[in-house]
Design a protein around this motif. Structure first.
Motif, PDB file in Angstrom:
ATOM      1  N   LEU A 527     -44.491 -67.185 -21.690  1.00  0.00           N
ATOM      2  CA  LEU A 527     -43.444 -67.201 -20.547  1.00  0.00           C
ATOM      3  C   LEU A 527     -42.852 -68.741 -20.402  1.00  0.00           C
ATOM      4  N   LYS A 528     -44.030 -69.713 -20.134  1.00  0.00           N
ATOM      5  CA  LYS A 528     -43.682 -70.905 -19.760  1.00  0.00           C
ATOM      6  C   LYS A 528     -42.633 -71.507 -21.070  1.00  0.00           C
ATOM      7  N   GLY A 529     -43.049 -71.324 -22.210  1.00  0.00           N
ATOM      8  CA  GLY A 529     -42.271 -71.737 -23.314  1.00  0.00           C
ATOM      9  C   GLY A 529     -40.894 -71.137 -23.413  1.00  0.00           C
ATOM     10  N   LEU A 530     -40.614 -69.989 -22.990  1.00  0.00           N
ATOM     11  CA  LEU A 530     -39.305 -69.319 -23.081  1.00  0.00           C
ATOM     12  C   LEU A 530     -38.554 -69.992 -21.974  1.00  0.00           C
ATOM     13  N   PHE A 531     -39.125 -70.097 -20.965  1.00  0.00           N
ATOM     14  CA  PHE A 531     -38.309 -70.684 -19.807  1.00  0.00           C
ATOM     15  C   PHE A 531     -37.902 -72.219 -19.914  1.00  0.00           C
ATOM     16  N   ALA A 532     -38.847 -72.841 -20.554  1.00  0.00           N
ATOM     17  CA  ALA A 532     -38.683 -74.287 -21.017  1.00  0.00           C
ATOM     18  C   ALA A 532     -37.382 -74.316 -21.763  1.00  0.00           C
ATOM     19  N   GLN A 533     -36.979 -73.273 -22.673  1.00  0.00           N
ATOM     20  CA  GLN A 533     -35.523 -73.531 -23.423  1.00  0.00           C
ATOM     21  C   GLN A 533     -34.542 -73.749 -22.884  1.00  0.00           C
ATOM     22  N   GLN A 534     -34.286 -73.009 -21.599  1.00  0.00           N
ATOM     23  CA  GLN A 534     -33.045 -72.991 -20.672  1.00  0.00           C
ATOM     24  C   GLN A 534     -31.928 -72.933 -21.355  1.00  0.00           C
ATOM     25  N   THR A 535     -31.804 -71.615 -22.306  1.00  0.00           N
ATOM     26  CA  THR A 535     -30.412 -71.555 -23.156  1.00  0.00           C
ATOM     27  C   THR A 535     -29.890 -70.370 -22.077  1.00  0.00           C
ATOM     28  N   GLU A 536     -28.512 -69.981 -22.836  1.00  0.00           N
ATOM     29  CA  GLU A 536     -27.847 -68.689 -22.119  1.00  0.00           C
ATOM     30  C   GLU A 536     -28.709 -67.333 -22.437  1.00  0.00           C
ATOM     31  N   HIS A 537     -29.413 -67.414 -23.385  1.00  0.00           N
ATOM     32  CA  HIS A 537     -30.399 -66.226 -23.875  1.00  0.00           C
ATOM     33  C   HIS A 537     -31.757 -66.084 -23.092  1.00  0.00           C
ATOM     34  N   THR A 538     -31.946 -66.976 -22.345  1.00  0.00           N
ATOM     35  CA  THR A 538     -33.466 -67.307 -21.856  1.00  0.00           C
ATOM     36  C   THR A 538     -33.675 -66.048 -21.135  1.00  0.00           C
ATOM     37  N   PHE A 539     -33.182 -65.416 -19.929  1.00  0.00           N
ATOM     38  CA  PHE A 539     -33.327 -64.497 -19.295  1.00  0.00           C
ATOM     39  C   PHE A 539     -33.649 -63.150 -20.228  1.00  0.00           C
ATOM     40  N   PHE A 540     -32.593 -63.109 -21.422  1.00  0.00           N
ATOM     41  CA  PHE A 540     -32.548 -61.916 -22.075  1.00  0.00           C
ATOM     42  C   PHE A 540     -34.044 -61.757 -22.745  1.00  0.00           C
ATOM     43  N   ASN A 541     -34.345 -62.874 -23.423  1.00  0.00           N
ATOM     44  CA  ASN A 541     -35.498 -63.195 -24.254  1.00  0.00           C
ATOM     45  C   ASN A 541     -36.723 -63.011 -23.428  1.00  0.00           C
ATOM     46  N   VAL A 542     -36.846 -63.342 -21.999  1.00  0.00           N
ATOM     47  CA  VAL A 542     -37.822 -63.103 -21.202  1.00  0.00           C
ATOM     48  C   VAL A 542     -38.081 -61.848 -20.703  1.00  0.00           C
ATOM     49  N   SER A 543     -36.980 -61.245 -20.688  1.00  0.00           N
ATOM     50  CA  SER A 543     -36.862 -59.903 -20.085  1.00  0.00           C
ATOM     51  C   SER A 543     -37.516 -58.943 -21.222  1.00  0.00           C
ATOM     52  N   LYS A 544     -37.211 -59.191 -22.302  1.00  0.00           N
ATOM     53  CA  LYS A 544     -37.765 -58.393 -23.541  1.00  0.00           C
ATOM     54  C   LYS A 544     -39.387 -58.508 -23.562  1.00  0.00           C
ATOM     55  N   ARG A 545     -39.852 -59.742 -23.227  1.00  0.00           N
ATOM     56  CA  ARG A 545     -41.417 -59.995 -23.398  1.00  0.00           C
ATOM     57  C   ARG A 545     -41.847 -59.507 -22.001  1.00  0.00           C
ATOM     58  N   VAL A 546     -41.254 -59.555 -21.153  1.00  0.00           N
ATOM     59  CA  VAL A 546     -41.986 -58.920 -19.707  1.00  0.00           C
ATOM     60  C   VAL A 546     -41.892 -57.400 -19.760  1.00  0.00           C
ATOM     61  N   GLU A 547     -40.974 -56.432 -20.400  1.00  0.00           N
ATOM     62  CA  GLU A 547     -40.977 -54.970 -20.587  1.00  0.00           C
ATOM     63  C   GLU A 547     -42.211 -54.897 -21.570  1.00  0.00           C
ATOM     64  N   ALA A 548     -42.338 -55.630 -22.574  1.00  0.00           N
ATOM     65  CA  ALA A 548     -43.277 -55.202 -23.590  1.00  0.00           C
ATOM     66  C   ALA A 548     -44.786 -55.614 -22.678  1.00  0.00           C
ATOM     67  N   ALA A 549     -44.865 -56.802 -22.078  1.00  0.00           N
ATOM     68  CA  ALA A 549     -46.348 -57.063 -21.513  1.00  0.00           C
ATOM     69  C   ALA A 549     -46.499 -55.895 -20.240  1.00  0.00           C
ATOM     70  N   LEU A 550     -45.487 -55.638 -19.609  1.00  0.00           N
ATOM     71  CA  LEU A 550     -45.930 -54.500 -18.630  1.00  0.00           C
ATOM     72  C   LEU A 550     -46.406 -53.173 -19.133  1.00  0.00           C
ATOM     73  N   LYS A 551     -45.817 -52.656 -20.598  1.00  0.00           N
ATOM     74  CA  LYS A 551     -46.344 -51.719 -21.051  1.00  0.00           C
ATOM     75  C   LYS A 551     -47.882 -51.807 -21.480  1.00  0.00           C
ATOM     76  N   TYR A 552     -47.964 -53.241 -21.871  1.00  0.00           N
ATOM     77  CA  TYR A 552     -49.568 -53.301 -22.424  1.00  0.00           C
ATOM     78  C   TYR A 552     -50.517 -53.474 -21.140  1.00  0.00           C
ATOM     79  N   PHE A 553     -50.179 -54.313 -20.093  1.00  0.00           N
ATOM     80  CA  PHE A 553     -51.049 -54.791 -18.846  1.00  0.00           C
ATOM     81  C   PHE A 553     -51.016 -53.481 -17.756  1.00  0.00           C
ATOM     82  N   SER A 554     -49.980 -52.668 -17.708  1.00  0.00           N
ATOM     83  CA  SER A 554     -49.934 -51.698 -16.564  1.00  0.00           C
ATOM     84  C   SER A 554     -51.104 -50.922 -16.748  1.00  0.00           C
TER      85      SER A 554
END
Length: 755
Positions: A527-554
């Motif tokens: 997540l830190k790596g994705l946020f560090a990029q600060q591009t127009e796609h950052t939130f979209f890329n983070v969102s995909k990873r968070v969704e996958a992570a939630l399915k795993y950790f939940s």
């Protein structure tokens, strides 16, 4: 947050700053701009865990909150942040507090302490009356309670609400003589806690009380100390020195002092020849008499001029806070009020004011309001006269204003702004210049206000940092891992108790949780790596990873929660098990709260991406609350007794009857050297250094006063280069010129929360 009715752009910006950033906010506005309405809707709708407090009891009751002193258990008196500095050598004749006395005074129960640890938003209403030193006391208390000493207010966002052109803080000359050594001014915005992180200045500008453009311009000029010759001429048109209204004209007199208002009301009531009726308030539970919103014993007569002190909460909306009426008919159980303008008579019912206290709901981990006491009385009071102070928040159609001897800047403005229009204004004295002057500190603070477009851009930047921080915290499991490990260390093979049979069960759970935590740490780095990029796609890329992570950790985190609850079911019928079950419940609540944060972080991110609002209702819908309530309710039932869950992070400490550290600290504050203290107490200097290290760790003592600057630097460098906190290792690295006491003092300053 859903939009406020008739909301202005400023109100929308304020709501976004509060809901989607961590920035402190100062929300102000002229009288009648809807600050109170904004607060009520915000508290109802915000997704953050929030509490409301105010400087005085009456202000707290009106805001449906609590007093600052009761919320933080602060002792009364001035607060000085530098406990061992300038103040010790001064001749002080008034009560004052330091960080040490605040800690000594604090005796907070588990639930309240944990509530403040869970707090996300602190609302301080009527902030014009809040002193800078009081705000610094709040800052210290939150840092101390939340064990987050390096962040202002311990990481809590603060919303300040009020109008600085109204009533100022009260400070005595002898207090200010000492406080001037710490503060630029007595106003809240000059608190030390805000110097590096000032609040965003937002002003509501839509005026609801007045619709007279000329009057609004006059009030603005009065407020900003820019009275024009035209304004003066306009006010003179309303000057009538000996004005005596007819009884049926329904004027109210606004004056500066309580005794003036009381004398007018008493005199006018005595002049009525009708019978007196007395109505006693019904007070239940806890309700401080100094915060009573009305007279405890209300004397009324037919013909008395009265004022409503609440809005009509029924659908008819027959009266509002400040509306004038006349008592038409009274019996033992009935009060009827004539409303002259409407030419109607209405029956008035008693109103219930509630004294609210906040408590953490053990099942949901949300902050809930609890009614500690109530005050039931008719919402009317005698209204031939009222003080300017008590008129705040009221609206009048006709008023006689007598503020020629206004004793504080802003009082004249407060008085005039109570009116709907100039049509109902009568001045019996000319306004004194001192009553109009604007404090230059307020003028400077007001200049920090930014235009709407700049604030909107700032929201975008701040919300990026907010969601980043929230996501990283939501998937950081290290604190829970730490507490499970701490729980594991309480097992003792030599102790004979039922708890000891479950050592292996706890070890297995800890090992499994360590694996989950390690995976979560890897995800956090991604997540830190994705946020560090600060591009127009950052939130979209983070969102995909968070969704996958939630399915795993939940399912994994939910599984840990279920293990705790199932284990409680298995053991709760055994003997001598109550303390153990309480420990298990504390840990389970932490685990469940972390699961909720994960779900909320995903939902918040989606709301920000979609440009939609996220409210308290959305938070409540994240998980099955009813199922959770049933699970917890079942778990805490123990042989007919309901367990009380204490703070998971509050450690029980047995304080010695005599605090030996405190004795050394007080001797040091008296000006004695470490050698002198050691000799007087029969201890080594190293022991005294150890005592004082505690006060360095609590930020009550500056380490530079005890250890030379070059040694502080060398010890700090050694900690960094050797990657250790071991005093033996550091001393071996630096040599025998460095004592263990000096090293301990520097470590206490570097790692205060661990001392």
């Amino acid at each position: 947050m859903p939009q406020l009715e008739e909301t202005s752009m400023a109100a929308e910006i304020a709501a976004k700053f509060i809901n989607y950033t961590s920035k402190h906010v100062f929300l102000t506005g002229k009288a009648g701009t809807g600050k109170t309405t904004f607060l009520r809707k915000l508290i109802k709708l915000t997704h953050k865990k929030a509490v409301i407090c105010a400087p005085t009891g009456i202000a707290a009751i009106n805001a449906s909150g609590v007093t600052i002193h009761s919320l933080f258990q602060l002792p009364f008196g001035a607060f000085f942040p530098d406990a061992a500095g300038n103040i010790m050598n001064q001749n002080i004749t008034f009560n004052f507090n330091t960080p040490r006395t605040i800690v000594k005074h604090m005796n907070m129960q588990g639930n309240k302490r944990r509530m403040l640890q869970e707090l996300e938003l602190l609302v301080i209403d009527e902030v014009s009356m809040l002193r800078a030193d009081m705000l610094d006391a709040i800052d210290f208390a939150l840092r101390y309670i939340r064990r987050n000493r390096n962040v202002p207010f311990g990481g809590v966002q603060v919303l300040f609400i009020g109008d600085l052109h109204q009533l100022p803080p009260v400070v005595k000359n002898d207090e200010w003589r000492v406080m001037a050594g710490f503060y630029k001014s007595i106003y809240f915005f000059d608190a030390l806690a805000l110097q590096n992180n000032p609040p965003v200045y937002i002003e509501l500008d839509k005026i609801y009380r007045q619709d007279d453009a000329v009057f609004i311009d006059l009030l603005n000029n009065l407020r900003n100390n820019k009275i024009t010759p035209e304004d003066t001429a306009l006010l003179r048109q309303h000057f009538k020195q000996d004005f005596k209204p007819a009884a049926d004209e329904n004027y109210i007199t606004l004056t500066t002092h309580n005794n003036k208002a009381d004398n007018i009301n008493r005199e006018r009531l005595t002049q009525l020849k009708t019978k007196s009726y007395f109505f006693d308030a019904k007070v239940t539970g806890e309700f401080n008499e100094y915060a009573y919103p009305n007279e405890k014993s209300l004397e009324l007569k037919v013909g008395a001029q009265v004022m409503f002190i609440k809005n009509d909460m029924t659908a008819e909306k027959r009266y509002y806070n400040g509306k004038i009426g006349v008592v038409h008919h009274i019996t033992k159980d009935v009060i009827e009020i004539e409303l002259p303008e409407e030419r109607t008579v209405i029956s008035v019912s008693p109103y219930t004011w509630e004294n609210v206290k906040y408590k953490l709901n053990e099942a949901t981990n949300e902050i809930a309001e609890n009614v500690a006491g109530s005050f039931v009385q008719y919402p009317i009071k005698l209204a031939w006269a009222i003080t300017v102070h008590k008129s705040q928040g009221l609206t009048f159609d006709k008023a006689i204003i007598d503020v020629g001897d206004a004793f504080a800047p802003g009082q004249a403005y407060v008085a005039l702004s109570r009116l709907r229009s100039l049509k109902g204004l009568v001045l019996t004295s000319h306004l004194r210049e001192s009553g109009l002057q604007q404090d230059q500190n307020i003028h400077y603070f007001s200049s920090t206000k930014q235009p709407a477009e700049v604030l909107t851009e700032q929201i975008s930047v701040e919300s990026y940092d907010f969601i980043r921080t929230y996501l990283l915290a939501a998937f950081d499991l290290n604190l829970i891992r730490y507490y499970i490990k701490e729980h594991l260390q309480t097992f003792d093979k030599g102790e004979k108790s039922t708890k000891q049979h479950y050592d292996n069960w706890t070890m297995e759970l800890y090992v499994d949780f360590q694996k989950i935590t390690a995976t979560a740490d890897t995800f956090i780095n991604q997540l830190k790596g994705l946020f560090a990029q600060q591009t127009e796609h950052t939130f979209f890329n983070v969102s995909k990873r968070v969704e996958a992570a939630l399915k795993y950790f939940s399912p994994l985190i939910k599984g840990v929660s279920d293990k705790f609850l199932a284990h409680i079911e298995n053991v709760k019928e055994e003997k001598q098990i109550k303390t153990y079950i309480t420990e298990l419940l504390e840990l389970e609540i932490l685990v469940y709260e972390q699961l909720k944060k994960m779900y909320k972080s995903k939902a918040l991110l989606k709301a920000i991406i979609d440009g939609k609002e996220f409210s308290k209702a959305d938070t409540d819908a994240l998980l099955n609350t009813s199922e959770r309530n049933e699970q917890l309710k079942k778990a805490i039932q123990l042989k007919g007794e309901v367990l009380k869950v204490k703070s998971a992070v509050e450690k029980k400490k047995k304080e010695p009857k005599i605090d030996t550290k405190l004795i050394s600290f007080e001797l040091y504050n008296q000006g004695k050297t470490l050698d002198e203290i050691a000799k007087e107490r029969g201890f080594s200097v190293t022991t005294i250094e150890g005592h004082l290290a505690y006060y360095v760790s609590t930020q009550q003592l500056d380490v530079t006063k005890l250890v030379k600057a070059n040694k502080i630097k060398n010890i700090s460098d050694a900690v960094e280069s050797q990657k250790t906190k071991s005093m033996a290792t550091i001393r071996e690295f630096l040599g025998k010129d460095y004592s263990f006491g000096e090293i301990k003092l520097v470590l206490a300053s570097l790692f205060p929360s661990e001392e």
